[in-house]
Design a protein around this motif. Structure first.
Motif, PDB file in Angstrom:
ATOM      1  N   MET A 253       0.846  -1.174   0.000  1.00 18.35           N
ATOM      2  CA  MET A 253       0.000   0.000   0.000  1.00 18.35           C
ATOM      3  C   MET A 253       0.896   1.244   0.000  1.00 18.35           C
ATOM      4  N   PRO A 254       0.669   2.165  -0.891  1.00 22.56           N
ATOM      5  CA  PRO A 254       1.503   3.368  -0.948  1.00 22.56           C
ATOM      6  C   PRO A 254       1.456   4.149   0.374  1.00 22.56           C
ATOM      7  N   GLY A 255       2.609   4.639   0.797  1.00 21.87           N
ATOM      8  CA  GLY A 255       2.679   5.434   2.019  1.00 21.87           C
ATOM      9  C   GLY A 255       2.860   4.630   3.285  1.00 21.87           C
ATOM     10  N   TYR A 256       2.914   3.309   3.171  1.00 26.42           N
ATOM     11  CA  TYR A 256       3.088   2.434   4.333  1.00 26.42           C
ATOM     12  C   TYR A 256       4.280   1.525   4.109  1.00 26.42           C
ATOM     13  N   GLU A 257       4.844   1.052   5.207  1.00 22.24           N
ATOM     14  CA  GLU A 257       5.931   0.087   5.132  1.00 22.24           C
ATOM     15  C   GLU A 257       5.736  -0.990   6.196  1.00 22.24           C
ATOM     16  N   SER A 258       6.414  -2.093   6.007  1.00 20.86           N
ATOM     17  CA  SER A 258       6.346  -3.172   6.985  1.00 20.86           C
ATOM     18  C   SER A 258       7.694  -3.283   7.687  1.00 20.86           C
ATOM     19  N   ALA A 259       7.670  -3.877   8.869  1.00 20.09           N
ATOM     20  CA  ALA A 259       8.896  -4.045   9.645  1.00 20.09           C
ATOM     21  C   ALA A 259       8.804  -5.334  10.450  1.00 20.09           C
ATOM     22  N   VAL A 260       9.955  -5.898  10.736  1.00 19.97           N
ATOM     23  CA  VAL A 260      10.055  -7.094  11.566  1.00 19.97           C
ATOM     24  C   VAL A 260      10.915  -6.747  12.769  1.00 19.97           C
ATOM     25  N   ASP A 261      10.478  -7.161  13.958  1.00 21.62           N
ATOM     26  CA  ASP A 261      11.197  -6.861  15.209  1.00 21.62           C
ATOM     27  C   ASP A 261      11.452  -5.364  15.371  1.00 21.62           C
ATOM     28  N   LEU A 262      10.425  -4.565  15.157  1.00 19.81           N
ATOM     29  CA  LEU A 262      10.516  -3.111  15.278  1.00 19.81           C
ATOM     30  C   LEU A 262      10.392  -2.726  16.749  1.00 19.81           C
ATOM     31  N   LYS A 263      11.481  -2.296  17.336  1.00 21.63           N
ATOM     32  CA  LYS A 263      11.492  -1.977  18.765  1.00 21.63           C
ATOM     33  C   LYS A 263      10.811  -0.635  19.015  1.00 21.63           C
ATOM     34  N   THR A 264       9.902  -0.622  19.983  1.00 21.02           N
ATOM     35  CA  THR A 264       9.149   0.572  20.354  1.00 21.02           C
ATOM     36  C   THR A 264       9.039   0.642  21.870  1.00 21.02           C
ATOM     37  N   ARG A 265       9.192   1.824  22.426  1.00 18.70           N
ATOM     38  CA  ARG A 265       8.966   2.008  23.867  1.00 18.70           C
ATOM     39  C   ARG A 265       7.477   2.296  24.039  1.00 18.70           C
ATOM     40  N   PHE A 266       6.761   1.291  24.558  1.00 23.42           N
ATOM     41  CA  PHE A 266       5.310   1.418  24.686  1.00 23.42           C
ATOM     42  C   PHE A 266       4.883   2.097  25.972  1.00 23.42           C
ATOM     43  N   ASP A 267       5.701   2.037  27.013  1.00 27.17           N
ATOM     44  CA  ASP A 267       5.454   2.777  28.250  1.00 27.17           C
ATOM     45  C   ASP A 267       6.777   2.842  29.013  1.00 27.17           C
ATOM     46  N   GLN A 268       6.768   3.420  30.205  1.00 32.29           N
ATOM     47  CA  GLN A 268       8.007   3.619  30.965  1.00 32.29           C
ATOM     48  C   GLN A 268       8.711   2.312  31.326  1.00 32.29           C
ATOM     49  N   GLU A 269       7.953   1.222  31.492  1.00 32.28           N
ATOM     50  CA  GLU A 269       8.529  -0.044  31.935  1.00 32.28           C
ATOM     51  C   GLU A 269       8.817  -1.016  30.792  1.00 32.28           C
ATOM     52  N   SER A 270       8.485  -0.663  29.572  1.00 30.53           N
ATOM     53  CA  SER A 270       8.653  -1.640  28.499  1.00 30.53           C
ATOM     54  C   SER A 270       9.390  -1.057  27.305  1.00 30.53           C
ATOM     55  N   ASP A 271      10.112  -1.923  26.662  1.00 37.55           N
ATOM     56  CA  ASP A 271      10.880  -1.574  25.479  1.00 37.55           C
ATOM     57  C   ASP A 271      11.050  -2.885  24.718  1.00 37.55           C
ATOM     58  N   PHE A 272      10.082  -3.226  23.896  1.00 45.73           N
ATOM     59  CA  PHE A 272      10.113  -4.510  23.208  1.00 45.73           C
ATOM     60  C   PHE A 272       9.712  -4.333  21.756  1.00 45.73           C
ATOM     61  N   ALA A 273       9.863  -5.391  21.002  1.00 49.91           N
ATOM     62  CA  ALA A 273       9.561  -5.344  19.577  1.00 49.91           C
ATOM     63  C   ALA A 273       8.359  -6.217  19.264  1.00 49.91           C
ATOM     64  N   SER A 274       7.476  -5.708  18.419  1.00 53.32           N
ATOM     65  CA  SER A 274       6.432  -6.576  17.871  1.00 53.32           C
ATOM     66  C   SER A 274       7.114  -7.477  16.841  1.00 53.32           C
ATOM     67  N   ASP A 275       6.571  -8.652  16.630  1.00 54.75           N
ATOM     68  CA  ASP A 275       7.207  -9.581  15.692  1.00 54.75           C
ATOM     69  C   ASP A 275       7.132  -9.067  14.254  1.00 54.75           C
ATOM     70  N   ALA A 276       6.029  -8.447  13.894  1.00 54.60           N
ATOM     71  CA  ALA A 276       5.866  -7.836  12.572  1.00 54.60           C
ATOM     72  C   ALA A 276       4.916  -6.653  12.724  1.00 54.60           C
ATOM     73  N   ALA A 277       5.079  -5.655  11.871  1.00 49.98           N
ATOM     74  CA  ALA A 277       4.246  -4.464  11.996  1.00 49.98           C
ATOM     75  C   ALA A 277       4.084  -3.762  10.646  1.00 49.98           C
ATOM     76  N   VAL A 278       3.033  -2.946  10.559  1.00 52.33           N
ATOM     77  CA  VAL A 278       2.788  -2.074   9.414  1.00 52.33           C
ATOM     78  C   VAL A 278       2.616  -0.668   9.976  1.00 52.33           C
ATOM     79  N   LEU A 279       3.311   0.310   9.370  1.00 50.35           N
ATOM     80  CA  LEU A 279       3.232   1.685   9.852  1.00 50.35           C
ATOM     81  C   LEU A 279       3.367   2.648   8.682  1.00 50.35           C
TER      82      LEU A 279
END
Length: 87
Positions: A1-27
């Motif tokens: 889809m134009p304007g979007y990309e996919s990623a694998v193991d994309l690390k994101t800080r979701f809150d103060q106590e967590s810093d993990f990666a989703s297995d796959a993502a679209v953003l």
């Protein structure tokens, strides 16, 4: 889809106590002007195999609370795909 990309193991800080990666993502493929960083995942996928459903559910809850639009679990042993509810 134009304007979007996919990623694998994309690390994101979701809150103060967590810093993990989703297995796959679209953003969105650009910089979020509100934050000055990449856009948050719109779709995230968790592969549930050895980690167990409880750990995956905790991660899904944090992703949803942070604003990920849709979070899916791919349950390998059950051969099932399901979406976590926002409630």
């Amino acid at each position: 889809m134009p304007g979007y990309e996919s990623a694998v193991d994309l690390k994101t800080r979701f809150d103060q106590e967590s810093d993990f990666a989703s297995d796959a993502a679209v953003l969105k493929k650009s910089i979020d002007p509100a934050t000055g960083t990449r856009y948050l995942e719109e779709l995230a996928f968790e592969i549930v195999d050895k980690q167990g459903p409880g750990k995956a559910a905790q991660k899904a809850k944090r992703m949803i609370r942070r604003g990920v639009r849709r979070v899916f679990g791919v349950f390998v042993k059950k051969q099932q795909v399901a979406e976590w509810s926002k409630t």
